[in-house]
Each structure stands twice: as structure tokens, then as C-alpha cells.
Design an enzyme around this catalytic site. Structure first.
Site, PDB file in Angstrom:
ATOM      1  N   TRP A 163     -10.718  -6.873  -4.276  1.00 37.89           N
ATOM      2  CA  TRP A 163     -11.153  -8.197  -4.719  1.00 37.89           C
ATOM      3  C   TRP A 163     -10.136  -8.881  -5.638  1.00 37.89           C
ATOM      4  O   TRP A 163     -10.255 -10.072  -5.893  1.00 37.89           O
ATOM      5  CB  TRP A 163     -12.510  -8.097  -5.454  1.00 37.89           C
ATOM      6  CG  TRP A 163     -12.525  -7.047  -6.534  1.00 37.89           C
ATOM      7  CD1 TRP A 163     -13.022  -5.779  -6.432  1.00 37.89           C
ATOM      8  CD2 TRP A 163     -11.988  -7.159  -7.858  1.00 37.89           C
ATOM      9  NE1 TRP A 163     -12.826  -5.092  -7.609  1.00 37.89           N
ATOM     10  CE2 TRP A 163     -12.198  -5.917  -8.500  1.00 37.89           C
ATOM     11  CE3 TRP A 163     -11.356  -8.185  -8.577  1.00 37.89           C
ATOM     12  CZ2 TRP A 163     -11.792  -5.665  -9.817  1.00 37.89           C
ATOM     13  CZ3 TRP A 163     -10.947  -7.940  -9.877  1.00 37.89           C
ATOM     14  CH2 TRP A 163     -11.170  -6.700 -10.483  1.00 37.89           C
ATOM     15  N   ASN A 164      -9.143  -8.145  -6.153  1.00 41.17           N
ATOM     16  CA  ASN A 164      -8.295  -8.776  -7.172  1.00 41.17           C
ATOM     17  C   ASN A 164      -7.240  -9.719  -6.579  1.00 41.17           C
ATOM     18  O   ASN A 164      -6.824 -10.666  -7.223  1.00 41.17           O
ATOM     19  CB  ASN A 164      -7.659  -7.728  -8.101  1.00 41.17           C
ATOM     20  CG  ASN A 164      -6.762  -6.755  -7.384  1.00 41.17           C
ATOM     21  OD1 ASN A 164      -6.796  -6.651  -6.165  1.00 41.17           O
ATOM     22  ND2 ASN A 164      -5.944  -6.033  -8.137  1.00 41.17           N
ATOM     23  N   LYS A 187     -11.722  -5.039   6.415  1.00 43.41           N
ATOM     24  CA  LYS A 187     -12.963  -5.040   5.632  1.00 43.41           C
ATOM     25  C   LYS A 187     -12.595  -5.542   4.236  1.00 43.41           C
ATOM     26  O   LYS A 187     -12.031  -4.816   3.417  1.00 43.41           O
ATOM     27  CB  LYS A 187     -13.514  -3.603   5.580  1.00 43.41           C
ATOM     28  CG  LYS A 187     -14.363  -3.258   4.376  1.00 43.41           C
ATOM     29  CD  LYS A 187     -15.735  -3.885   4.406  1.00 43.41           C
ATOM     30  CE  LYS A 187     -16.570  -3.429   3.205  1.00 43.41           C
ATOM     31  NZ  LYS A 187     -16.251  -4.184   1.967  1.00 43.41           N
ATOM     32  N   PRO A 188     -12.853  -6.842   3.978  1.00 41.82           N
ATOM     33  CA  PRO A 188     -12.556  -7.354   2.636  1.00 41.82           C
ATOM     34  C   PRO A 188     -13.588  -6.850   1.621  1.00 41.82           C
ATOM     35  O   PRO A 188     -14.695  -6.466   1.998  1.00 41.82           O
ATOM     36  CB  PRO A 188     -12.665  -8.869   2.806  1.00 41.82           C
ATOM     37  CG  PRO A 188     -13.541  -9.079   3.995  1.00 41.82           C
ATOM     38  CD  PRO A 188     -13.406  -7.864   4.879  1.00 41.82           C
ATOM     39  N   GLY A 241      -7.036   0.088  -3.380  1.00 34.47           N
ATOM     40  CA  GLY A 241      -8.229   0.234  -4.212  1.00 34.47           C
ATOM     41  C   GLY A 241      -8.088   1.420  -5.138  1.00 34.47           C
ATOM     42  O   GLY A 241      -6.971   1.834  -5.472  1.00 34.47           O
ATOM     43  N   SER A 242      -9.208   2.002  -5.495  1.00 42.12           N
ATOM     44  CA  SER A 242      -9.181   3.053  -6.520  1.00 42.12           C
ATOM     45  C   SER A 242      -8.666   4.376  -5.957  1.00 42.12           C
ATOM     46  O   SER A 242      -8.776   4.658  -4.761  1.00 42.12           O
ATOM     47  CB  SER A 242     -10.577   3.258  -7.093  1.00 42.12           C
ATOM     48  OG  SER A 242     -11.369   3.954  -6.159  1.00 42.12           O
ATOM     49  N   GLU A 263      -2.576   2.372  -1.444  1.00 44.50           N
ATOM     50  CA  GLU A 263      -2.055   1.710  -2.646  1.00 44.50           C
ATOM     51  C   GLU A 263      -3.178   1.795  -3.676  1.00 44.50           C
ATOM     52  O   GLU A 263      -4.162   1.062  -3.602  1.00 44.50           O
ATOM     53  CB  GLU A 263      -1.669   0.265  -2.307  1.00 44.50           C
ATOM     54  CG  GLU A 263      -0.677  -0.321  -3.287  1.00 44.50           C
ATOM     55  CD  GLU A 263      -1.364  -1.110  -4.374  1.00 44.50           C
ATOM     56  OE1 GLU A 263      -1.698  -0.493  -5.416  1.00 44.50           O
ATOM     57  OE2 GLU A 263      -1.572  -2.316  -4.198  1.00 44.50           O
ATOM     58  N   CYS A 297      -3.190  -3.910 -10.276  1.00 49.37           N
ATOM     59  CA  CYS A 297      -2.831  -2.484 -10.318  1.00 49.37           C
ATOM     60  C   CYS A 297      -1.500  -2.279 -11.022  1.00 49.37           C
ATOM     61  O   CYS A 297      -1.196  -1.177 -11.450  1.00 49.37           O
ATOM     62  CB  CYS A 297      -2.703  -1.921  -8.904  1.00 49.37           C
ATOM     63  SG  CYS A 297      -4.214  -2.051  -7.995  1.00 49.37           S
ATOM     64  N   GLU A 394      -6.498   2.938 -16.140  1.00 50.32           N
ATOM     65  CA  GLU A 394      -6.251   1.499 -16.286  1.00 50.32           C
ATOM     66  C   GLU A 394      -7.518   0.802 -16.769  1.00 50.32           C
ATOM     67  O   GLU A 394      -8.619   1.062 -16.295  1.00 50.32           O
ATOM     68  CB  GLU A 394      -5.713   0.897 -14.983  1.00 50.32           C
ATOM     69  CG  GLU A 394      -6.550   1.135 -13.758  1.00 50.32           C
ATOM     70  CD  GLU A 394      -5.887   0.725 -12.459  1.00 50.32           C
ATOM     71  OE1 GLU A 394      -4.785   0.165 -12.473  1.00 50.32           O
ATOM     72  OE2 GLU A 394      -6.499   0.966 -11.399  1.00 50.32           O
ATOM     73  N   GLU A 471       4.528  -1.398   1.131  1.00 49.90           N
ATOM     74  CA  GLU A 471       4.118  -2.667   1.730  1.00 49.90           C
ATOM     75  C   GLU A 471       5.133  -3.727   1.337  1.00 49.90           C
ATOM     76  O   GLU A 471       5.516  -3.817   0.166  1.00 49.90           O
ATOM     77  CB  GLU A 471       2.728  -3.057   1.224  1.00 49.90           C
ATOM     78  CG  GLU A 471       1.675  -2.029   1.607  1.00 49.90           C
ATOM     79  CD  GLU A 471       0.265  -2.497   1.327  1.00 49.90           C
ATOM     80  OE1 GLU A 471      -0.013  -2.891   0.185  1.00 49.90           O
ATOM     81  OE2 GLU A 471      -0.548  -2.474   2.265  1.00 49.90           O
TER      82      GLU A 471
HETATM   83  C1  SIN Z   1      -2.348  -5.145  -6.950  1.00 45.24           C
HETATM   84  O1  SIN Z   1      -2.882  -5.345  -8.022  1.00 45.24           O
HETATM   85  O2  SIN Z   1      -2.681  -4.195  -6.234  1.00 45.24           O
HETATM   86  C2  SIN Z   1      -1.286  -6.052  -6.388  1.00 45.24           C
HETATM   87  C3  SIN Z   1      -0.529  -6.765  -7.387  1.00 45.24           C
HETATM   88  C4  SIN Z   1       0.647  -7.498  -6.808  1.00 45.24           C
HETATM   89  O3  SIN Z   1       0.850  -7.552  -5.593  1.00 45.24           O
HETATM   90  O4  SIN Z   1       1.403  -8.019  -7.604  1.00 45.24           O
END
Ligand code: SIN
Length: 491
Positions: A163-164, A187-188, A241-242, A263, A297, A394, A471
Site C-alpha cells: 500500500w505504500n 493482487k494490490p 511487503g513484510s 522485496e 522500506c 522498522e 527490480e
Molecule cells: C519501498 O518502500 O518498498 C519502495 C521505496 C522506493 O521505491 O523508493
């Protein structure tokens, strides 16, 4: 299906899609259930999406499987043209996409506009890379043989996005997959499905054939994830995600030996050496720590400051944090939006309470914002140390804890004392130290004298418990290909 979203003022109302996309058809859940999507800034209902689970996911995988041969069989340039068209459509509709993104996610509109450019950038970059998906001819070991390699698409790919960054994390997975010739089932996150569905709408307008992109929605992430990991027609899963969920998906994928890109969480160190430009370092912390209200992240999670500049740096940082404007992301000058939900707010509060109970000192913030809801005041904590929860995981919120260190060796040991390894940052003007520290930090991404490292042209990903796979960049395409070796004999 009326909703508050009608008040968003979209120029193109067709971008607000409230159905899932399977085999080129916008559809409802089999049982007809729907999930609500709310604006985290004011809890207003934005709309609803189908409450889907395993059966619909299976149908989406079947659709992607059926579409795969024709999509993989197109020339690289034909696939690239579709990506270029989608890139152009995203930029044409940037303002609408940004408004939708802010409404469902909460980030300030300026950041949302930037995210759309970032997301579209992956489409453009991988359209260019599609034409370079080359194998090679290898010097043969035998006079009567010729050896070569081919890169071929992995097949159907499952994508579970967070979601971020509801647009950019999908763009980052979708673009290389489509460029390589894969077909996908996305799947969002349940909090932010509309950005993904808008991308699905634009993809259709760009001429992506039915079944090449499928998007399923629903709360039951476990059922959807289990279908993706268990279905043999799906050959790769890409998840952001986590770490906990990443490990579950990896275990579930093991019996079928699926390819994975994970990731996962981070715990980024941000180091300020005593030879740094302190004003630049403060700007770097603001950019890294407070981007998306601390919900990335790669956010600086532990800020290490050398003892001799600790007080001066803290004073400058507090002054900068005091200037941050908190508010509804859709309103004018906002720089810090709300947290995504009550659970996120509770985590931030728990980390601050734990730090204060263990000897941290509050320099600014440290409480819910007067706006209420999930708004939290940008915070700086002094005298943080390794025992505190915020040093171990985090925080995912606008809290900047300052740790103190004495020597380079000391801070490298502290920075690496975590199972995570996504991003790390440091500020210095010493060239030799730049090399030493970037080689010593145990993480997949290093920022030297910058707090912003993300771009579609460079490989993004972690090590240790932050996952694996890259990625973006030229390596990003390889993650969606199989390398086949062909040996031609009898010459
Ligand atoms: C993320 O928080 O997983 C991605 C952050 C970013 O692409 O800068």
C-alpha cells in the site's frame, strides 16, 4: 456504487474502476461480496472493490496462462510499443492518477505526482530494455559444436504489491514482466486497490491484450497468496511487503520450486560522519526519513551521528522537522500525510513509548497530531540505543531516532547489527571513507551524500532478511527470464 470519490474531481471518471480485471473483463466476486476502500486522511468512503479469493485467482491464472503464448510470441518491439503507449497514457493522466493515489494512500499530492512519474518511468525503461533481451554466442569447447544462450520469459507471474507505493511498486514489477513476454496476475494491497485498477484500465486503452494483465482484489490475502503459490501454472511470484509474509510465501512456493523475487522489510542506517556537510545531511534525513510520512522500506530507520557533531546536527534536524506541514495530502501545502491505518499508528506510538521508557529523550513531536485520526507529529528522539524496539525493526512512521557513535569501525558494527539489509546511507566528504563504508555496509543499496536513491534505471533490492531479486535497471529484466543454453552439434 456511488462514493466520496465522485468529489475527487477526476477529469476522467473512467479511471476509478471498482471491479477486478480477469481475462480482459471487469468482474465481480463470485459470491458478490465487496470491500470498502477509505481515505486515511478522513476515513471517507472512496468506493468498493470485489471481495475475491482462491477461485477468482485461479481463473485469473488460467486467463494469464491462456494469453501467454501469443504475448510471448510477439516481437520485442511490439511489446515495447504497448509499454510505450501505457507510459504515455500514465503521463497524460498523471493528475488524476495522483489524486486517486493520494485519496487512497494519504501521501501529499506532490509526492503522488512524483510516484506516477516514477511508476511510468519503469514502463519506459523496460520498453527500451525489451529490445535488449539478448542471449549470446559462446566460444565452443568442440570443433563440431556451436553454443548459444537464449533468454525466454518465465511464464505466468503473480505480483503482490504493497500500500505504500500502490502505483510504483506495480509499475516496477509489471513493466519488466510484460517486456520479457510474461503475463501477470496482480493482487494490490487491500487498502489501495484503485491505483492498480486505474493502471489496468490504462493498460487496456494501451492495447494490452485480454488476459495479459489480470488484477484480483480482496481482503483474503492468505487465500489469494496460497492459490498463487500452489498453482503450477504460475511460474514466478514477485512480492513486496513484510519479511514475515515473504517467508511464508517462500515456504509455500518451495514444493513447486517457483521463482521468487522478495522485496521485504528494511532497517536502514543513516550515518552522519563528523566531516559531513551537516545541512546537506539534514536535508538527506528529511528526504529519506520523512518521505511518505516515514512509510517506505528504504526510510532511514536508525540515524547514527558522530559524537563531535551530534548536538549541532540534532539542533539543525529539529529545526527542519518543526517546519514540516502535516495535513490531508489533497490539500495544498501538505508535506506529511496521515499514517495508513490505526495499526500503523499503534506501532509508531509503541516504538516511541518503548524508546522513552528505555532512556531516549524527546526533542520534538512524540504524540498524535491535533488533526486526529491517524496523523502523527513528526518526531525526533535523542540518545537512542540498540536495546530499543525502533533499533530492531522498522518503525514505518515519522520518527527519527538519533544514535551516537565514536569511530568508523564502531558505526559499521552498529549499522550491520540487524538481520535486515535493504538500504543504507552515509554523509562524508572523505573519498577513501566513501569506498570503505559503501563496501562494508551489509545492504543491497547504498546512498552516499543523498537520501534519495530510487530510480527505474538502477537495481533495487536487498540482502539478508530484506529478501532477494532486483527490480529496475538492466538486471530487473533478467529476473523475469529463463536462461536457456543451446548446444548445436554435428557441424
Ligand atoms: C519501498 O518502500 O518498498 C519502495 C521505496 C522506493 O521505491 O523508493
Amino acid at each position: 456504487m456511488g462514493s466520496h470519490a465522485e468529489g475527487l474531481g477526476l477529469n476522467d471518471a473512467g479511471l476509478l474502476r471498482q471491479h477486478a480485471l480477469i481475462g480482459g473483463q471487469w468482474c465481480d466476486a463470485d459470491a458478490g461480496g465487496r470491500c470498502e476502500v477509505r481515505n486515511p486522511a478522513n476515513a471517507a468512503l472512496l468506493g468498493t472493490v470485489p471481495e475475491m479469493a482462491a477461485a477468482e485467482t485461479r481463473r485469473a491464472i488460467d486467463a494469464a496462462h491462456a494469453a501467454f503464448p501469443a504475448w510471448a510470441g510477439k516481437t520485442a518491439d511490439a511489446r515495447a510499443q504497448v509499454l510505450r503507449d501505457l507510459h504515455a497514457l500514465m503521463l497524460e493522466h498523471q493528475e488524476d492518477l495522483a489524486r486517486l493515489l493520494t485519496a487512497e494512500q494519504g501521501k501529499p499530492l506532490a509526492e503522488a505526482r512524483g510516484e506516477i512519474t516514477y511508476s511510468a518511468g519503469y514502463l519506459q525503461w523496460f520498453a527500451e530494455q525489451a529490445r535488449r533481451m539478448d542471449g549470446e554466442v559462446i566460444q565452443s569447447h568442440a570443433a563440431d559444436k556451436r553454443l548459444l544462450t537464449l533468454r525466454q520469459p518465465v511464464g505466468v507471474v503473480g505480483m503482490i504489491t504493497p500500500w505504500n507505493f500502490p502505483s510504483a511498486m506495480l509499475g516496477r514489477k509489471l513493466a519488466p514482466a510484460l517486456a520479457a513476454g510474461c503475463t501477470v496476475v496482480c493482487k494490490p494491497a487491500l487498502q489501495t486497490p484503485f491505483s492498480a485498477l486505474a493502471l489496468g484500465e490504462l493498460a487496456q486503452r494501451a492495447g494490452v491484450p485480454p488476459g495479459v494483465i489480470n488484477i484480483v482484489t480482496g481482503h483474503d490475502a492468505a487465500a489469494i497468496g496460497a492459490e498463487m503459490t500452489g498453482n503450477p501454472k504460475l511460474r514466478k511470484l514477485s512480492f513486496t511487503g513484510s519479511t514475515a509474509v515473504g517467508k511464508t510465501l517462500m515456504a509455500q512456493s518451495a514444493p513447486d520450486l517457483k521463482r521468487l523475487s522478495l522485496e521485504l522489510g528494511g532497517n536502514a542506517p543513516f550515518i552522519v560522519f563528523d566531516d559531513a556537510d551537516l545541512d546537506a545531511a539534514v536535508a538527506g534525513v528529511i528526504a529519506s526519513k520523512f518521505r511518505n510520512t516515514g512509510q517506505t522500506c528504504v526510510c532511514a530507520n536508525r540515524i547514527f551521528v558522530q559524537a563531535s557533531v551530534y548536538a549541532a546536527f540534532a539542533e539543525k534536524l529539529v529545526a527542519a522537522v518543526r517546519q514540516l506541514r502535516v495535513g490531508d495530502g489533497l490539500q495544498g501545502e501538505t508535506e506529511q500525510g496521515p499514517l495508513i491505518d490505526a495499526k500503523a499508528l499503534a506501532k509508531v506510538e509503541a516504538h516511541v513509548a518503548d524508546a522513552l521508557a528505555n532512556g531516549a529523550r524527546l526533542a520534538i513531536g512524540g504524540q498524535r497530531h491535533a488533526l486526529g485520526g491517524t496523523f502523527y507529529t513528526p518526531t525526533v528522539l535523542l540518545d537512542a540505543d540498540a536495546r530499543m524496539q525502533l533499533a530492531q525493526e522498522e518503525t514505518f512512521g515519522p520518527v527519527a531516532p538519533l544514535f551516537c557513535f565514536t569511530t568508523e569501525a564502531d558505526v559499521i558494527a552498529q549499522a550491520n547489527a540487524t538481520p535486515f539489509g535493504l538500504a543504507g546511507y552515509f554523509y562524508t566528504r572523505d573519498l577513501a571513507r566513501s569506498w570503505r563504508v559503501s563496501e562494508a555496509l551489509q545492504c543491497g543499496i547504498v546512498g552516499i551524500n543523498t537520501g534519495l536513491i530510487s530510480t527505474e534505471v538502477a537495481p533495487f533490492g536487498g540482502i539478508k532478511h530484506s529478501g532477494f531479486g532486483r527490480e529496475g535497471g538492466k538486471d530487473g529484466l533478467h529476473d523475469y527470464t529463463e536462461l536457456k543454453y543451446v548446444c548445436v552439434g554435428g557441424l
